[in-house]
Design an enzyme around this catalytic site. Sequence first.
Site, PDB file in Angstrom:
ATOM      1  N   GLY A  41       5.202 -12.825  -4.568  1.00 15.64           N
ATOM      2  CA  GLY A  41       4.893 -12.042  -3.370  1.00 15.64           C
ATOM      3  C   GLY A  41       4.376 -10.669  -3.700  1.00 15.64           C
ATOM      4  N   THR A  43       3.836  -6.648  -4.758  1.00 14.77           N
ATOM      5  CA  THR A  43       4.178  -5.399  -4.087  1.00 14.77           C
ATOM      6  C   THR A  43       4.239  -5.589  -2.582  1.00 14.77           C
ATOM      7  OG1 THR A  43       3.229  -4.032  -5.839  1.00 14.77           O
ATOM      8  CG2 THR A  43       3.428  -3.028  -3.662  1.00 14.77           C
ATOM      9  N   GLY A 182      -3.532   8.674   3.912  1.00  6.01           N
ATOM     10  CA  GLY A 182      -4.077   7.340   4.110  1.00  6.01           C
ATOM     11  C   GLY A 182      -3.083   6.500   4.888  1.00  6.01           C
ATOM     12  N   GLY A 272      -3.330   7.364  -3.270  1.00  8.87           N
ATOM     13  CA  GLY A 272      -4.073   6.346  -4.004  1.00  8.87           C
ATOM     14  C   GLY A 272      -3.214   5.508  -4.923  1.00  8.87           C
ATOM     15  N   ARG A 273      -3.859   4.491  -5.519  1.00 12.08           N
ATOM     16  CA  ARG A 273      -3.163   3.572  -6.416  1.00 12.08           C
ATOM     17  C   ARG A 273      -3.998   3.340  -7.670  1.00 12.08           C
ATOM     18  NH1 ARG A 273       1.197   1.293  -4.316  1.00 12.08           N
ATOM     19  NH2 ARG A 273       1.160  -0.492  -5.737  1.00 12.08           N
ATOM     20  N   ASP A 312      -6.198  -5.885  -5.835  1.00 13.49           N
ATOM     21  CA  ASP A 312      -6.202  -4.464  -6.181  1.00 13.49           C
ATOM     22  C   ASP A 312      -6.762  -4.202  -7.570  1.00 13.49           C
ATOM     23  OD1 ASP A 312      -4.939  -4.239  -3.770  1.00 13.49           O
ATOM     24  OD2 ASP A 312      -3.179  -3.174  -4.512  1.00 13.49           O
ATOM     25  N   HIS A 443      -5.726 -11.483  31.935  1.00 15.94           N
ATOM     26  CA  HIS A 443      -5.395 -10.235  32.638  1.00 15.94           C
ATOM     27  C   HIS A 443      -3.933 -10.286  33.077  1.00 15.94           C
ATOM     28  CE1 HIS A 443      -5.854  -6.696  35.172  1.00 15.94           C
ATOM     29  NE2 HIS A 443      -5.188  -7.359  36.124  1.00 15.94           N
TER      30      HIS A 443
END
Length: 467
Positions: A41, A43, A182, A272-273, A312, A443
């Site tokens: 899973g 981070t 962020g 940031g990372r 990432d 609606h």
Amino acid sequence: MKKVEKTELAIIGAGPGGYVAALRGAQLRKKVILMEEDRVGGTCTNYGCIPTKYLLHETQILKEVRHNPRFRGKEGLNLDWPQVQQMRQSIIDRLVKGIEFLLEKNGVKLIKGKARLINERCAAVATAEEEITIEAERLILATGSRAADLPFLKADGTRVITSREALELEEPPGSMIIIGAGAIGLELGSIFTRLGTRVTILEILARPLPGVDRQLAERLARLLKRQGIEIQTQMKVERAEIFENKVKLSGTCLKTGQPFEVEGEKVLLAAGRRPNSEIVKQLDSALCGPGGFVKVNEYLETDWPQVYAVGDLIGGKLLAHKAMHEGILAVENAFGARHSLEPQMIPVAVFTDPELASVGWTEEEAMERGLKIKIGLFPLHASGRAVAMEKSEGLVKILADDNNRLVGAHLLSPAASEMIGEMALALRLGLRIEEIGRTIHVHPTLSEALAEASLKTLNQALHLIND
């Protein structure tokens, strides 16, 4: 004698990109080995998306009750923080077990241990019992990222923390400085403000949420300030002093040129990372580009043949759903397909109150590309559902080109993260805005604002005065 296993597909990293790639590989009836040194899973499930959304949910309930003038008997109302933390871990454990169950039932072999690359398609995994050598015909790297430090300020887990430690705090601090406005900074800032922490967010750029539509980002910042979050932009942090019970940050305000100082019990690093690309650099640093991110082409191929990278690790938008989609594409490409991902098709969401969600080009990006655009704005004070919810501060913004094709959708609204999927599908299918506007929406719902904003680009909105 060392143990050697051969496989058609090996994947290093069982975060969203890695475990989804493994499941897709199994669907294609391939022999798949998945390696993970921590919990499956990644981070997102364990230390990021999921626990953050749980704490946002819990603290939002607290906020709603506290601020509703029609509730009685609210004196002393608060969250039982130890129980909240216990439930947070229970939710994580349940989801981790669910992923492990899916991997097992799909025939994916999960090896828990730290992997290192021996060569381009050979890895060694050090488990608790032994070292296993994995020889793979194809390899996918999905090792993710970690919170970035500042040169003069590194996380110590106590006074200076990352999002991971923030979500596991035994009690909310009295004050917190967050570096970076962020999504992570704004979401965690919202959580702790609702818990009574005095939160100050320092952002070096001129506005929060860089890369998001300017109009909506600035509107959200105003709403968050009203909720008690202090957001200071153009603040360059240059020095840090760590004391026994506080941290003092100092630097320069780029707007005025004046020095500043701010103190807090905790400092949260959310600027940031960094990619976990050491596994690649140890073998061939030329595989990495600026920032240490692994370089790939449009098909997610690295410079090594039959080696792919996703999530990432390769940069771009650092989002779990992007990693998942890339994991699927990488597997399919590894076995003969030639799929690519267009970055503007990736939706983004920030889970504040209200939420902000976006897909496609922003107004600024469209203008930079020379697109002739029409803009439809629909403020939520014209939405019956939003007014009934007492949540009418938001705005829906639709962008269309001169052929009336949707090119961007930007939502500042409750449940924006749930509604953006409709606009992502419309963008992917190349729909014209009248097709969105004339699609029947239930609606009263917030989603009616999508149709109204679309019609507004044509000056055909029904619940607004047209130009």
